[in-house]
Write a protein that holds these residues in place. Structure first.
Motif, PDB file in Angstrom:
ATOM      1  N   PHE A  48      -4.049  16.274  -8.687  1.00  0.00           N
ATOM      2  CA  PHE A  48      -3.433  16.633  -7.401  1.00  0.00           C
ATOM      3  C   PHE A  48      -4.061  17.901  -6.813  1.00  0.00           C
ATOM      4  N   VAL A  49      -4.240  18.899  -7.654  1.00  0.00           N
ATOM      5  CA  VAL A  49      -4.766  20.199  -7.194  1.00  0.00           C
ATOM      6  C   VAL A  49      -6.214  20.059  -6.720  1.00  0.00           C
ATOM      7  N   ASN A  50      -6.994  19.265  -7.464  1.00  0.00           N
ATOM      8  CA  ASN A  50      -8.412  19.202  -7.158  1.00  0.00           C
ATOM      9  C   ASN A  50      -8.796  18.166  -6.104  1.00  0.00           C
ATOM     10  N   LEU A  51      -7.920  17.142  -5.885  1.00  0.00           N
ATOM     11  CA  LEU A  51      -8.275  16.104  -4.910  1.00  0.00           C
ATOM     12  C   LEU A  51      -7.480  16.198  -3.602  1.00  0.00           C
ATOM     13  N   SER A  52      -6.388  17.014  -3.617  1.00  0.00           N
ATOM     14  CA  SER A  52      -5.521  17.047  -2.421  1.00  0.00           C
ATOM     15  C   SER A  52      -6.277  17.579  -1.191  1.00  0.00           C
ATOM     16  N   PRO A  53      -6.102  16.893  -0.031  1.00  0.00           N
ATOM     17  CA  PRO A  53      -6.753  17.376   1.194  1.00  0.00           C
ATOM     18  C   PRO A  53      -6.004  18.546   1.827  1.00  0.00           C
ATOM     19  N   GLN A  54      -4.811  18.845   1.262  1.00  0.00           N
ATOM     20  CA  GLN A  54      -3.984  19.912   1.851  1.00  0.00           C
ATOM     21  C   GLN A  54      -4.750  21.229   1.854  1.00  0.00           C
ATOM     22  N   PRO A  55      -4.819  21.883   2.989  1.00  0.00           N
ATOM     23  CA  PRO A  55      -5.551  23.160   3.040  1.00  0.00           C
ATOM     24  C   PRO A  55      -4.924  24.208   2.127  1.00  0.00           C
ATOM     25  N   VAL A  56      -3.549  24.173   2.073  1.00  0.00           N
ATOM     26  CA  VAL A  56      -2.878  25.200   1.264  1.00  0.00           C
ATOM     27  C   VAL A  56      -3.207  25.036  -0.222  1.00  0.00           C
ATOM     28  N   VAL A  57      -3.384  23.765  -0.643  1.00  0.00           N
ATOM     29  CA  VAL A  57      -3.740  23.500  -2.036  1.00  0.00           C
ATOM     30  C   VAL A  57      -5.190  23.912  -2.283  1.00  0.00           C
ATOM     31  N   GLN A  58      -6.046  23.544  -1.331  1.00  0.00           N
ATOM     32  CA  GLN A  58      -7.476  23.856  -1.496  1.00  0.00           C
ATOM     33  C   GLN A  58      -7.712  25.366  -1.566  1.00  0.00           C
ATOM     34  N   GLN A  59      -6.902  26.075  -0.774  1.00  0.00           N
ATOM     35  CA  GLN A  59      -7.031  27.543  -0.757  1.00  0.00           C
ATOM     36  C   GLN A  59      -6.809  28.144  -2.151  1.00  0.00           C
ATOM     37  N   SER A  60      -5.804  27.621  -2.816  1.00  0.00           N
ATOM     38  CA  SER A  60      -5.432  28.208  -4.123  1.00  0.00           C
ATOM     39  C   SER A  60      -6.010  27.439  -5.308  1.00  0.00           C
ATOM     40  N   GLN A  61      -7.051  26.605  -5.036  1.00  0.00           N
ATOM     41  CA  GLN A  61      -7.577  25.720  -6.095  1.00  0.00           C
ATOM     42  C   GLN A  61      -8.000  26.491  -7.362  1.00  0.00           C
ATOM     43  N   THR A  62      -8.709  27.609  -7.155  1.00  0.00           N
ATOM     44  CA  THR A  62      -9.221  28.355  -8.323  1.00  0.00           C
ATOM     45  C   THR A  62      -8.073  28.854  -9.189  1.00  0.00           C
ATOM     46  N   ILE A  63      -7.116  29.513  -8.542  1.00  0.00           N
ATOM     47  CA  ILE A  63      -6.000  30.090  -9.325  1.00  0.00           C
ATOM     48  C   ILE A  63      -5.177  28.986  -9.993  1.00  0.00           C
ATOM     49  N   LEU A  64      -5.041  27.853  -9.254  1.00  0.00           N
ATOM     50  CA  LEU A  64      -4.282  26.735  -9.843  1.00  0.00           C
ATOM     51  C   LEU A  64      -5.001  26.147 -11.049  1.00  0.00           C
ATOM     52  N   ASN A  65      -6.337  26.050 -10.948  1.00  0.00           N
ATOM     53  CA  ASN A  65      -7.103  25.529 -12.098  1.00  0.00           C
ATOM     54  C   ASN A  65      -6.986  26.454 -13.299  1.00  0.00           C
ATOM     55  N   ILE A  66      -6.971  27.765 -13.055  1.00  0.00           N
ATOM     56  CA  ILE A  66      -6.797  28.721 -14.171  1.00  0.00           C
ATOM     57  C   ILE A  66      -5.424  28.498 -14.823  1.00  0.00           C
ATOM     58  N   VAL A  67      -4.393  28.337 -13.958  1.00  0.00           N
ATOM     59  CA  VAL A  67      -3.038  28.109 -14.485  1.00  0.00           C
ATOM     60  C   VAL A  67      -3.022  26.830 -15.330  1.00  0.00           C
ATOM     61  N   ILE A  68      -3.651  25.769 -14.792  1.00  0.00           N
ATOM     62  CA  ILE A  68      -3.658  24.485 -15.512  1.00  0.00           C
ATOM     63  C   ILE A  68      -4.364  24.619 -16.863  1.00  0.00           C
ATOM     64  N   LEU A  69      -5.515  25.318 -16.844  1.00  0.00           N
ATOM     65  CA  LEU A  69      -6.257  25.484 -18.104  1.00  0.00           C
ATOM     66  C   LEU A  69      -5.437  26.269 -19.126  1.00  0.00           C
ATOM     67  N   THR A  70      -4.755  27.331 -18.622  1.00  0.00           N
ATOM     68  CA  THR A  70      -3.930  28.138 -19.529  1.00  0.00           C
ATOM     69  C   THR A  70      -2.834  27.269 -20.151  1.00  0.00           C
ATOM     70  N   VAL A  71      -2.171  26.493 -19.306  1.00  0.00           N
ATOM     71  CA  VAL A  71      -1.073  25.667 -19.820  1.00  0.00           C
ATOM     72  C   VAL A  71      -1.623  24.589 -20.780  1.00  0.00           C
ATOM     73  N   THR A  72      -2.826  24.066 -20.469  1.00  0.00           N
ATOM     74  CA  THR A  72      -3.430  23.071 -21.364  1.00  0.00           C
ATOM     75  C   THR A  72      -3.667  23.699 -22.746  1.00  0.00           C
ATOM     76  N   ALA A  73      -4.249  24.900 -22.710  1.00  0.00           N
ATOM     77  CA  ALA A  73      -4.504  25.591 -23.980  1.00  0.00           C
ATOM     78  C   ALA A  73      -3.196  25.831 -24.709  1.00  0.00           C
ATOM     79  N   TYR A  74      -2.195  26.284 -23.960  1.00  0.00           N
ATOM     80  CA  TYR A  74      -0.889  26.558 -24.584  1.00  0.00           C
ATOM     81  C   TYR A  74      -0.339  25.273 -25.225  1.00  0.00           C
TER      82      TYR A  74
END
Ligand code: ADP
Length: 559
Positions: free
Chosen positions: A9-35
């Protein structure tokens, strides 16, 4: 699943608001994956259910809120309130209730959006996108709540199962322990260094100390086990960690009489006679995928107190011995008077009265034999059957005994064959009185049990072994094969015709065997049922110097 979904959702969404925060969201996702990986692989198996519930709610809630925040849904101040009822419903009531609550929440949000949010934020350019974001966030929250609660429920049921298993194991252990503790026998387990691993209550009571004080101690510091002879004298101390089961079972030796084991406690100075049962500790590791059974270094030992039994047995032997001894005098008197009567009154008595007298005489003789046999048995069992070994002219001795019994054979119409051997027979090492008993018994049996035919006595010298073998063969009924192995046992008589016809005690052959074995000789029987029987026994000649020395050491030999 959730993480992958959000990632897409974060990486494919056309929403500008999602695209804006893509980097920070990916970091959050990676952290949670590791956790999640660390949490499921390493932490979860060790944490309690409560810790799991708290940690997962915390982590996933933060995760969802971060996603919701960066996707813009938190622009509604009341949004956070949505999460709590959904989570509680999922945890408390399951999937169906969750669906109803989520539907309710969606209705509530849509209503709130149109009646509260829009009127107060008229300047928002694309309000419907905002509504969609909120709805997606609600679905996300619901999914997290559902996933969370499923995990917790699974965890809880696993935990309950584990608790049940623990309880079952505890009950089993308690039962096993109760069996061990309530056993009258003393049970202990040792490692190879003689340290006590387990000791039951009965053992602790014998030592008068608590089980805890016993466990871990070296058994040498608490007690010793000694082999004893028939009169209870210690022969040697045994090592419980090395003695073999065979050694424990083979505890009857001819030199020392029946052997027992004596437990001597060191702290309270108790002495008990015990039987021993020893087994090696084995641990079956088949379930654990090891190729072979592993023999754990250690042993389980069961000791049974037989002190009272032995005392009773001794009292019994003493009683029999005393009774037989006391009865000897009156029986001798009866026999004396009977023989006097027979000598003096035969002519004045009627033939019938004479018959009565003969029968009384025979019965008195039988009683004497029985008394003598009982006395011999009690002496053997007490280990007090002493020999008076002398150099003996064997052929002469046998000749005398044959002569004594010849009349009985003739009376029964039997032919008695005895020819002294032509070869020179060396003198033998025997107690003449005792060995005569053996020979008399075997020859009497041959005469008693043979209906017709002959009895042959032969003596043979075997220089290789320095023994003289004496055989007594008869043409009697023979002995059934199945009875042959029991013939030398105490009180054994061949059942059937033989037994009914004669009045034996079944002690003669037992005593004979004991006497011959005391002479370090052998006794054996060969018989063909229906054809006849041959009893043989061996005694040593004076050239057997080793035996001569042994008799001398035992103070049994007189020159
Ligand atoms: P007893 O003769 O007093 O019964 P023994 O111990 O001398 O006791 O003999 C045990 C049994 O062996 C006898 O009862 C008899 O059945 C059997 N037996 C002994 N000798 C003979 C023999 N020569 N022929 C047949 N049976 C015999």
């Amino acid at each position: 699943m959730l993480i992958i979904g959000i990632g897409l959702f974060v990486n494919l969404s056309p929403q500008p608001v999602v695209q804006q925060s893509q980097t920070i969201l990916n970091i959050v996702i990676l952290t949670v994956t590791a956790y999640t990986i660390v949490y499921y692989r390493f932490v979860a198996p060790r944490w309690s259910t409560a810790e799991l519930i708290l940690s997962s709610i915390l982590v996933y809630t933060v995760f969802v809120f971060l996603v919701a925040h960066f996707t813009g849904s938190l622009q509604s101040v009341l949004f956070s309130l949505v999460f709590v009822p959904i989570l509680i419903t999922a945890l408390m009531l399951g999937v169906q209730a969750l669906l109803i609550v989520v539907a309710g929440e969606v209705i509530w949000l849509v209503t709130e959006f149109y009646f509260y949010f829009l009127p107060f934020h008229p300047g928002i350019s694309d309000p419907h996108i905002l509504l969609w974001e909120k709805l997606i966030a609600i679905l996300l929250v619901s999914f997290v709540a559902y996933d969370n609660s499923r995990e917790i429920f699974t965890r809880q049921s696993e935990h309950e199962l584990l608790e049940q298993e623990k309880e079952t194991i505890r009950l089993l252990q308690e039962r096993e322990d109760a069996i061990l503790q309530s056993m009258d026998d003393m049970v202990l387990s040792l490692d190879t260094n003689k340290n006590i691993l387990i000791a039951n209550d009965s053992f602790a009571k014998t030592l008068d100390i608590s089980q805890n004080e016993i466990i871990g101690k070296n058994y040498d510091s608490l007690f010793t086990i000694k082999k004893t002879n028939s009169v209870g004298d210690a022969i040697e101390t045994i090592d419980l960690t090395t003695i073999t089961t065979k050694e424990v079972e083979d505890n009857d030796s001819k030199e020392t009489g029946p052997t027992n084991f004596r437990l001597q406690t060191l702290n309270n100075d108790k002495q008990l006679f015990v039987t021993l049962a020893i087994s090696n500790l084995t641990v079956d590791l088949k379930d654990k995928e090891t190729p072979n059974d592993m023999v754990a270094p250690g042993r389980v030992i069961v000791l049974r107190d037989i002190t009272e039994e032995l005392q009773l047995e001794r009292m019994k032997i003493d009683f029999v011995s005393m009774a037989a001894h006391e009865l000897r005098t009156p029986i001798t008197a009866i026999r004396g008077y009977l023989s006097a009567l027979k000598e003096e009154a035969t002519t004045s008595l009627t033939p019938e009265h004479n018959k009565f007298l003969d029968r009384a005489d025979i019965a008195a003789n039988q009683l004497t034999t029985l008394m003598e046999n009982l006395l011999s048995v009690s002496r053997i069992e007490k280990g007090a059957f002493n020999l008076d070994v002398r150099k003996t002219d064997w052929v002469h001795l046998i000749g005398q005994r044959v002569e004594e019994l010849a009349n009985r054979a003739i009376e029964r119409g039997l032919q008695l064959n005895w020819e002294p051997p032509k070869e020179n027979i060396p003198e033998v090492l025997v107690d003449p009185l005792r060995v005569s008993e053996v020979f008399n018994n075997i020859l009497s049996n041959a005469i008693n049990y043979t209906q017709k035919g002959s009895i042959t006595i032969s003596v043979k010298y075997e220089p290789a072994e320095e023994i003289v073998v004496t055989s007594i063969s008869d043409t009697g009924p023979g002995i059934p094969r199945e009875a042959l192995n029991h013939l030398f046992e105490k009180f054994f008589r061949v059942s059937g015709v033989l037994e009914q016809g004669s009045k034996g005690t079944g002690l003669g052959l037992y005593i004979s065997k004991e006497i011959i074995e005391l002479h370090k000789g052998k006794i054996w029987v060969e018989s063909t049922f229906g054809e006849g029987t041959t009893f043989s026994f061996s005694v040593s000649t004076i050239h057997n110097l080793k035996l001569r020395k042994q008799f001398e050491q035992e103070n049994a030999f007189r020159v």
